[in-house]
Design an enzyme around this catalytic site. Structure first.
Site, short mmCIF file in Angstrom:
data_model
loop_
_atom_site.label_atom_id
_atom_site.label_comp_id
_atom_site.label_asym_id
_atom_site.label_seq_id
_atom_site.Cartn_x
_atom_site.Cartn_y
_atom_site.Cartn_z
N LEU A 1 1.29 -0.79 -0.06
CA LEU A 1 -0.34 0.07 -0.49
C LEU A 1 0.98 1.36 0.09
CD1 LEU A 1 -3.01 -0.70 2.78
CD2 LEU A 1 -3.18 -1.05 0.22
N ASP A 2 0.48 1.75 -1.04
CA ASP A 2 1.57 3.38 -0.57
C ASP A 2 1.67 4.08 1.06
OD1 ASP A 2 0.73 3.30 -3.11
OD2 ASP A 2 -0.42 4.62 -3.79
N ARG A 3 2.41 4.77 1.12
CA ARG A 3 2.63 5.43 2.27
C ARG A 3 1.73 6.11 2.93
NH1 ARG A 3 8.86 7.06 4.74
NH2 ARG A 3 7.93 7.51 6.81
#
Length: 229
Positions: free
Chosen positions: A58-60
């Site tokens: 998942l994106d940060r």
């Protein structure tokens, strides 16, 4: 505090916080994977290195469901399931505009710019683009924002963020894709709400794991009450 959503001998699933890094990157910041390894080491009194495989990311700045594999067999099978799109992935996104309709399917062609760490969506394909598809439906609305539930049909870099921006629906806090202000915690209002998949090992049935959005966020809390009520 680590929030474990599901755990067995082959899998561990956690609710990622905004800002957590799923695995190490050039920032050198501590990772969620390291935190999960430490949890497993302490809980099971494991000496030495703890195996932990990473089948997806998942994106940060996003939050929500993240799966880790506790065995190499589970990692191989999970990676294949994600690659062949056998995993159902449901996201929630809080946006600032109504989409073109209350429900529908968005199809774009995404071009990734690695230097800018950003994807650009267009209606027509180019030589270096990939097709991106997702379904969405409107779940609820306040006087300023709209909650969309999104089912990813492909898995592209920054897909939800880029596709929603392309139709004028900017995710709250997402400066990279055009929202005018950042959120206080540096995250964005994009949340991996639910993952459904066949268990990778043995004769186990399909499992579904659901994660609540970040607690303490008034907007997420308002939408959660609307969805439940």
């Amino acid at each position: 505090m680590l929030e474990v959503l599901y755990e067995d001998n082959h899998l561990i699933v956690v609710n990622k916080r905004c800002g957590d890094i799923v695995q190490g990157d050039k920032s050198g910041d501590p990772t969620l994977a390291d935190e999960v390894k430490e949890y497993l080491r302490a809980k099971y009194n494991k000496p030495g290195n703890v195996f932990l495989g990473i089948p997806h990311r998942l994106d940060r700045p996003t939050s929500g469901v993240v799966l880790y594999a506790r065995t190499e067999k589970a990692l191989r099978r999970l990676s294949l399931s994600f690659r062949e799109q056998h995993v159902e992935k449901i996201y929630w996104a809080v946006v600032d505009k109504m989409p073109p309709a209350e429900s529908g399917t968005l199809v774009h062609y995404l071009r990734r710019d690695r230097k800018k760490n950003k994807s650009f969506a267009s209606d027509t394909p180019t030589a270096d683009s990939q097709e991106a598809k997702m379904r969405y439906r409107l779940v609820g609305a306040t006087n300023r924002y709209y909650l969309l539930e999104i089912e990813l049909l492909t898995g592209r870099h920054h897909q939800i963020r880029a596709q929603l921006a392309a139709v004028g629906c900017r995710i709250r806090g997402d400066l990279k894709y055009g929202y005018p202000r950042s959120n206080r915690d540096g995250g964005i209002h994009l949340h991996a709400r639910k993952v459904s998949l066949d268990h990778p090992v043995g004769e186990r049935n399909r499992i579904t794991i659901t994660a609540d959005p970040p607690s303490g966020d008034p907007l997420w809390g308002e939408f959660l009450r609307l969805e439940e009520g």
